[in-house]
Design a protein around this motif. Structure first.
Motif, PDB file in Angstrom:
ATOM      1  N   LEU A 160      18.131 -27.586   7.579  1.00 13.07           N
ATOM      2  CA  LEU A 160      19.441 -27.192   7.203  1.00 13.07           C
ATOM      3  C   LEU A 160      19.741 -25.844   7.885  1.00 13.07           C
ATOM      4  CD1 LEU A 160      19.295 -28.073   3.496  1.00 13.07           C
ATOM      5  CD2 LEU A 160      20.531 -29.244   5.401  1.00 13.07           C
ATOM      6  N   GLN A 161      18.971 -25.132   8.079  1.00  9.66           N
ATOM      7  CA  GLN A 161      19.264 -23.666   8.946  1.00  9.66           C
ATOM      8  C   GLN A 161      19.898 -23.771  10.338  1.00  9.66           C
ATOM      9  OE1 GLN A 161      16.040 -21.203   9.199  1.00  9.66           O
ATOM     10  NE2 GLN A 161      16.813 -19.659  10.418  1.00  9.66           N
ATOM     11  N   THR A 162      21.175 -23.337  10.248  1.00  3.67           N
ATOM     12  CA  THR A 162      22.035 -23.580  11.480  1.00  3.67           C
ATOM     13  C   THR A 162      21.250 -23.087  12.933  1.00  3.67           C
ATOM     14  OG1 THR A 162      23.897 -23.676  10.094  1.00  3.67           O
ATOM     15  CG2 THR A 162      24.120 -23.278  12.610  1.00  3.67           C
ATOM     16  N   VAL A 163      21.310 -23.759  13.703  1.00  2.12           N
ATOM     17  CA  VAL A 163      20.707 -23.266  15.066  1.00  2.12           C
ATOM     18  C   VAL A 163      21.628 -22.370  15.936  1.00  2.12           C
ATOM     19  CG1 VAL A 163      19.763 -24.115  17.269  1.00  2.12           C
ATOM     20  CG2 VAL A 163      19.076 -25.234  15.263  1.00  2.12           C
ATOM     21  N   ASP A 164      21.405 -21.379  16.463  1.00  2.39           N
ATOM     22  CA  ASP A 164      22.221 -20.517  17.090  1.00  2.39           C
ATOM     23  C   ASP A 164      22.076 -20.842  18.565  1.00  2.39           C
ATOM     24  OD1 ASP A 164      23.286 -18.202  18.761  1.00  2.39           O
ATOM     25  OD2 ASP A 164      23.274 -17.041  16.881  1.00  2.39           O
ATOM     26  N   VAL A 165      23.082 -21.405  19.148  1.00  5.41           N
ATOM     27  CA  VAL A 165      23.269 -22.145  20.486  1.00  5.41           C
ATOM     28  C   VAL A 165      23.058 -20.921  21.363  1.00  5.41           C
ATOM     29  CG1 VAL A 165      24.454 -23.467  22.157  1.00  5.41           C
ATOM     30  CG2 VAL A 165      24.753 -24.004  19.851  1.00  5.41           C
ATOM     31  N   GLY A 166      23.722 -19.789  21.335  1.00  7.45           N
ATOM     32  CA  GLY A 166      23.778 -18.861  22.413  1.00  7.45           C
ATOM     33  C   GLY A 166      22.329 -18.089  22.286  1.00  7.45           C
ATOM     34  N   ARG A 167      22.106 -17.858  20.976  1.00  7.29           N
ATOM     35  CA  ARG A 167      20.504 -17.011  20.889  1.00  7.29           C
ATOM     36  C   ARG A 167      19.336 -17.985  21.164  1.00  7.29           C
ATOM     37  NH1 ARG A 167      17.311 -15.566  16.759  1.00  7.29           N
ATOM     38  NH2 ARG A 167      18.692 -16.711  15.158  1.00  7.29           N
ATOM     39  N   GLU A 168      19.335 -19.180  20.725  1.00  8.44           N
ATOM     40  CA  GLU A 168      18.267 -19.955  20.661  1.00  8.44           C
ATOM     41  C   GLU A 168      18.249 -21.033  21.810  1.00  8.44           C
ATOM     42  OE1 GLU A 168      16.710 -20.133  16.269  1.00  8.44           O
ATOM     43  OE2 GLU A 168      18.948 -20.591  16.251  1.00  8.44           O
ATOM     44  N   ILE A 169      19.128 -21.771  21.954  1.00  6.57           N
ATOM     45  CA  ILE A 169      19.233 -23.066  22.639  1.00  6.57           C
ATOM     46  C   ILE A 169      19.471 -22.586  24.143  1.00  6.57           C
ATOM     47  CG2 ILE A 169      20.250 -25.223  23.332  1.00  6.57           C
ATOM     48  CD1 ILE A 169      18.482 -25.152  20.523  1.00  6.57           C
ATOM     49  N   ASP A 208      10.719 -28.404  18.357  1.00  4.87           N
ATOM     50  CA  ASP A 208      11.276 -28.718  16.821  1.00  4.87           C
ATOM     51  C   ASP A 208      12.701 -27.970  16.836  1.00  4.87           C
ATOM     52  OD1 ASP A 208       9.086 -30.041  16.099  1.00  4.87           O
ATOM     53  OD2 ASP A 208       8.192 -28.128  15.156  1.00  4.87           O
ATOM     54  N   LEU A 209      12.815 -27.079  17.535  1.00  7.09           N
ATOM     55  CA  LEU A 209      14.084 -26.351  17.674  1.00  7.09           C
ATOM     56  C   LEU A 209      15.096 -27.371  18.272  1.00  7.09           C
ATOM     57  CD1 LEU A 209      15.630 -23.605  16.958  1.00  7.09           C
ATOM     58  CD2 LEU A 209      15.019 -22.938  19.545  1.00  7.09           C
ATOM     59  N   LEU A 210      14.752 -27.843  19.214  1.00  6.89           N
ATOM     60  CA  LEU A 210      15.880 -28.854  20.249  1.00  6.89           C
ATOM     61  C   LEU A 210      15.784 -30.256  19.154  1.00  6.89           C
ATOM     62  CD1 LEU A 210      14.054 -28.572  23.508  1.00  6.89           C
ATOM     63  CD2 LEU A 210      16.551 -27.952  22.809  1.00  6.89           C
ATOM     64  N   ARG A 211      15.013 -30.515  18.386  1.00  2.00           N
ATOM     65  CA  ARG A 211      14.931 -31.467  17.669  1.00  2.00           C
ATOM     66  C   ARG A 211      16.195 -31.207  16.341  1.00  2.00           C
ATOM     67  NH1 ARG A 211      11.024 -35.575  17.334  1.00  2.00           N
ATOM     68  NH2 ARG A 211       9.017 -35.088  18.376  1.00  2.00           N
ATOM     69  N   ARG A 212      16.157 -30.075  15.819  1.00  2.00           N
ATOM     70  CA  ARG A 212      17.086 -29.575  14.842  1.00  2.00           C
ATOM     71  C   ARG A 212      18.519 -29.340  15.531  1.00  2.00           C
ATOM     72  NH1 ARG A 212      14.715 -24.230  13.631  1.00  2.00           N
ATOM     73  NH2 ARG A 212      16.760 -23.848  12.434  1.00  2.00           N
ATOM     74  N   TRP A 213      18.605 -29.149  16.730  1.00  2.00           N
ATOM     75  CA  TRP A 213      19.720 -28.840  17.076  1.00  2.00           C
ATOM     76  C   TRP A 213      20.412 -30.187  17.388  1.00  2.00           C
ATOM     77  CZ3 TRP A 213      20.686 -29.519  22.918  1.00  2.00           C
ATOM     78  CH2 TRP A 213      21.971 -28.990  23.272  1.00  2.00           C
ATOM     79  N   PRO A 220      25.759 -28.844  18.852  1.00  3.05           N
ATOM     80  CA  PRO A 220      27.065 -28.013  19.246  1.00  3.05           C
ATOM     81  C   PRO A 220      26.811 -27.258  20.449  1.00  3.05           C
ATOM     82  CG  PRO A 220      25.704 -26.874  17.385  1.00  3.05           C
ATOM     83  CD  PRO A 220      25.136 -28.451  17.645  1.00  3.05           C
ATOM     84  N   TRP A 221      28.004 -26.844  21.106  1.00  3.06           N
ATOM     85  CA  TRP A 221      27.745 -26.189  22.318  1.00  3.06           C
ATOM     86  C   TRP A 221      29.036 -25.430  22.556  1.00  3.06           C
ATOM     87  CZ3 TRP A 221      24.097 -26.274  25.511  1.00  3.06           C
ATOM     88  CH2 TRP A 221      24.177 -25.847  26.926  1.00  3.06           C
ATOM     89  N   GLU A 222      28.741 -24.232  23.106  1.00  9.16           N
ATOM     90  CA  GLU A 222      29.866 -23.306  23.450  1.00  9.16           C
ATOM     91  C   GLU A 222      29.512 -22.613  24.880  1.00  9.16           C
ATOM     92  OE1 GLU A 222      27.867 -19.633  20.933  1.00  9.16           O
ATOM     93  OE2 GLU A 222      29.123 -20.740  20.173  1.00  9.16           O
ATOM     94  N   ALA A 223      30.447 -21.967  25.385  1.00 10.39           N
ATOM     95  CA  ALA A 223      30.347 -21.208  26.674  1.00 10.39           C
ATOM     96  C   ALA A 223      29.296 -20.230  26.456  1.00 10.39           C
ATOM     97  CB  ALA A 223      31.688 -20.660  27.229  1.00 10.39           C
ATOM     98  N   HIS A 224      28.642 -19.728  27.401  1.00 13.39           N
ATOM     99  CA  HIS A 224      27.472 -18.843  27.492  1.00 13.39           C
ATOM    100  C   HIS A 224      28.277 -17.746  26.828  1.00 13.39           C
ATOM    101  CE1 HIS A 224      23.974 -16.403  28.694  1.00 13.39           C
ATOM    102  NE2 HIS A 224      24.877 -15.501  29.184  1.00 13.39           N
ATOM    103  N   TRP A 225      27.532 -16.842  25.976  1.00 16.29           N
ATOM    104  CA  TRP A 225      28.164 -15.813  25.025  1.00 16.29           C
ATOM    105  C   TRP A 225      28.736 -14.681  25.858  1.00 16.29           C
ATOM    106  CZ3 TRP A 225      26.909 -10.659  25.824  1.00 16.29           C
ATOM    107  CH2 TRP A 225      25.722 -10.490  26.571  1.00 16.29           C
ATOM    108  N   SER A 226      28.206 -14.362  27.053  1.00 13.66           N
ATOM    109  CA  SER A 226      29.088 -13.094  27.876  1.00 13.66           C
ATOM    110  C   SER A 226      30.180 -13.697  28.344  1.00 13.66           C
ATOM    111  CB  SER A 226      28.069 -12.576  28.937  1.00 13.66           C
ATOM    112  OG  SER A 226      27.708 -13.374  30.030  1.00 13.66           O
TER     113      SER A 226
END
Length: 685
Positions: free
Chosen positions: A8-17, A76-81, A87-93
């Protein structure tokens, strides 16, 4: 139950994926991927992607024999994601920063840092001792330590903010900031190629010092260096500012191929602009699409086109578009930028080869970043205005991060030269964005930014570390303690001369040639043994020997050896993050280099002249070097050293005479030398 909570813990795409995919996958599955699987964007076939990363046979990705295998926690992190819909977004910077809400009342920097510390089970450490804090701020903002008189005045007054204002108003402030900027601008006093002959670029260096001292806004600072010559009614100073992009290495060898050399100049300007203002490794796209970041080869040569219309120094004597030389008072001159009367066309260079021309291109910005501002011309001035447009996602972040790096030793983004996919994720992303937005909205006010940083409780912490903090925050990325950083090469030399009273604090002027070991320039001599003036070091005399390190003549093929020992770059290319090493050679420089011996002798003479009695003289030497009085045990060690050397020099009078002229001064010189060699002396604590 724990597994469900993790799911249930939301995966942070920019920081983790994104960092995970960048490290393990993008070398093969980035922008120039040959297959269908692209991982610089959201995978199209999620089931197949998951199957490949979880396979236990030869289908596993990354391949065991080539890539870096994923750890169970990463899988496991990829499984959760994926379970959360990938979810996807442009690179943070590449996303425009927005002003985040400050977590609590009070100083905004401290609010963000304290919030992160609290989540990690930590808190701020105590404030540094007043002497330590003043010394830290003095070294950071002026590059020089406070005098005992300044320390006493601060202890009596107690106003730290007033002390910071004084330091920001000092002409030494501009010198300190310029030193940081010279590395990025690859400033030197020689061309860097062949015999590495002399050229005068010091007027540009002095413009930088003056710009910081008058607090020229960072957007104007940027525009004038990239395109000051294109401003309406450009002044002499604005033309001098364009020397930024004349600092690259230059060839005057007649046998060189003009087109090849010219292409190398423009490539250097593109790469340097990318590092200094964008924090991107644009050079990776010179030969092919960037393997990790959303920068194509086509993007690269569209940026190339902005600089391809600049007049260059003729190499073969036939090109009428010679690089402009601006004549100054007193016979001085310097190289500046100027557009050609007949611009060159720009082509995509296949594999980066100057003679393999592909598609013809016009100036433009990378497709993954905003376009030029409305109404901006497609020239260097338009490019400069694009860099400082408030909508630009990178420039302000990169700038405030580099100023943070100057103060704390490491940026909020540790890889200050790489804000791309291979760079490190910000330690405090919300703080970085808050600072970036605040910087722009303040009118790009550098002094205001630095004052906000240096007056924060985050900056004012003691640098001491407990076992608990070491375990939880070993590299101080959480900012649980104050910065403790070895000084830069030039500042170590400046400190020794300043403590001894030898430093000549004259602002600006031509570069100088202080003492250095014989034969250094000759060791890199070429041309079949022929002797050229550019290969013979002629030492200066008088005050020139004791100017600040900022003004030392910088020969690219043979930089000042004492500074090289302390990790100063050669300045052949842009550097925005100096290495910091710790080697025995550094101690040998401090103990044996003539400049440091002279400084130790002068410091000893000063103590003998200004203080009476052994204890007071030891305290004088120690305080001028470290900013504090020695402890009883420290003073006892130095007294034993003094007594031992007095006894030795009473026997070996000739050795004493060679070093300092008398046994007493020689013994005190070695005491001063030992103090100047202390880790505490050369460290901002």
């Amino acid at each position: 139950m724990i597994a469900w909570l993790l799911l249930l813990q939301t995966v942070d795409v920019g920081r983790e994926i994104r960092p995970l995919l960048s490290e393990h996958c993008l070398a093969c599955h980035g922008p120039d991927a040959k297959g269908d699987l692209r991982l610089d964007s959201r995978p199209k076939d999620l089931p197949e992607f998951l199957r490949r990363v979880t396979a236990d046979d030869d289908d596993v990705m990354p391949p065991r024999k080539h890539g870096k295998p994923l750890k169970p926690k990463q899988i496991d992190l990829l499984r959760r994601w994926i379970a959360q819909g990938a979810p996807w977004e442009a690179h943070w910077s590449f996303q425009r920063p927005s002003r985040p809400q400050v977590p609590a009342a009070g100083h905004p920097i401290d609010a963000f840092v304290a919030d992160r510390l609290r989540r990690e089970g930590l808190a701020f450490t105590r404030e540094a001792a007043p002497e330590t804090l003043l010394r830290r701020a003095s070294l950071d903002l002026t590059g020089l330590p406070p005098t005992p008189e300044e320390i006493d005045a601060f202890l009596a007054d107690g106003s730290y903010e007033k002390a910071v204002d004084r330091l920001l108003d000092s002409p030494r402030y501009g010198e300190r900031m310029a030193l940081m900027w010279l590395d990025g601008a690859r400033f030197a006093d020689t061309h860097g190629l062949h015999v590495d002959s002399h050229r005068d670029m010091w007027p540009w260096r002095d413009w930088v010092i003056d710009a910081f001292n008058r607090n020229l806004s960072f957007d104007r600072f940027t525009i004038e260096q990239i395109a000051g010559d294109l401003l309406p009614g450009a002044t002499r100073e604005q033309r001098i500012a364009t020397g930024f992009h004349r600092n690259h290495m230059i060839s005057y060898q007649g046998s060189e191929i003009p087109d090849k050399v010219h292409a190398a100049y423009v490539v250097d300007r593109v790469n340097t602009t990318g590092t200094v203002w964008l924090g991107l490794t644009l050079g990776c796209a010179q030969c092919h699409d960037h393997k990790f970041d959303a920068v194509t080869q086509r993007d690269y040569y569209r940026l190339f086109a902005f600089f391809n219309t600049v007049a260059e120094k003729a190499i073969d004597g036939k090109d009428g578009n010679a690089a402009p030389i601006l004549k100054l008072e007193g016979g001085a001159s310097t190289m500046v930028m100027e557009e050609m009367a007949k611009p060159r066309p720009t082509f995509l260079l296949k594999r980066g080869d100057y003679d393999q021309k592909g598609e013809r291109l016009s100036p433009g910005t990378p497709a993954s970043l905003p376009p030029l501002p409305e109404g901006a011309a497609p020239d260097r001035l338009g490019l400069a205005r694009w860099l400082v447009d408030p909508a630009h996602p990178l420039t302000a972040r990169v700038a405030v991060n580099r100023f943070w790096q100057l103060l704390f030793g490491t940026g909020l983004v540790a890889t200050s030269d790489d804000f791309g996919a291979q760079g490190e994720y910000p330690s405090h992303p919300e703080l970085l964005d808050w600072l970036a937005v605040e910087f722009v909205e303040s009118g790009w006010d550098v002094k205001r930014l630095l004052k906000r940083m240096t007056t924060s409780a985050t900056y004012r912490q003691a640098s001491e570390i407990s076992p608990d903090r070491l375990a939880k925050d070993p590299r101080n990325r959480l900012l649980s303690r104050g910065p403790r950083v070895r000084l830069q090469a030039e500042l170590i030399r400046d400190l020794a001369l300043h403590a001894s009273g030898l430093l000549v604090e004259r602002l600006g002027g031509p570069s100088v040639k202080p003492v250095q070991p014989p034969g250094v320039w000759e060791a890199v001599a070429s041309q079949e043994g022929k002797k050229y003036t550019a290969q013979i070091y002629v030492q200066d005399e008088g005050d020139a020997l004791r100017r600040r390190g900022l003004y030392t003549f910088w020969k690219r093929l043979a930089p000042p050896p004492a500074m090289t020992a302390f990790d100063a770059p050669s300045r052949e290319v842009c550097t925005v993050r100096r290495a910091v090493t710790n080697t025995p050679l550094q101690a040998l420089v401090l103990l044996n280099d003539p400049t440091f011996i002279d400084a130790a002798r002068a410091l000893a003479e000063r103590a003998l002249r200004e203080a009476s009695g052994t204890d007071e003289r030891i305290a004088t030497i120690f305080r001028r070097a470290t900013g504090r009085k020695p402890s009883t045990s420290e003073a006892a060690i130095l007294k034993r050293l003094l007594d031992g050397r007095l006894a030795a020099y009473a026997v070996d009078v000739e050795a004493a005479r060679t070093l300092a002229g008398s046994p007493e001064l020689a013994a005190w010189t070695l005491v001063a030398s030992a103090v100047l060699n202390l880790d505490e002396t050369i460290t901002k604590g």
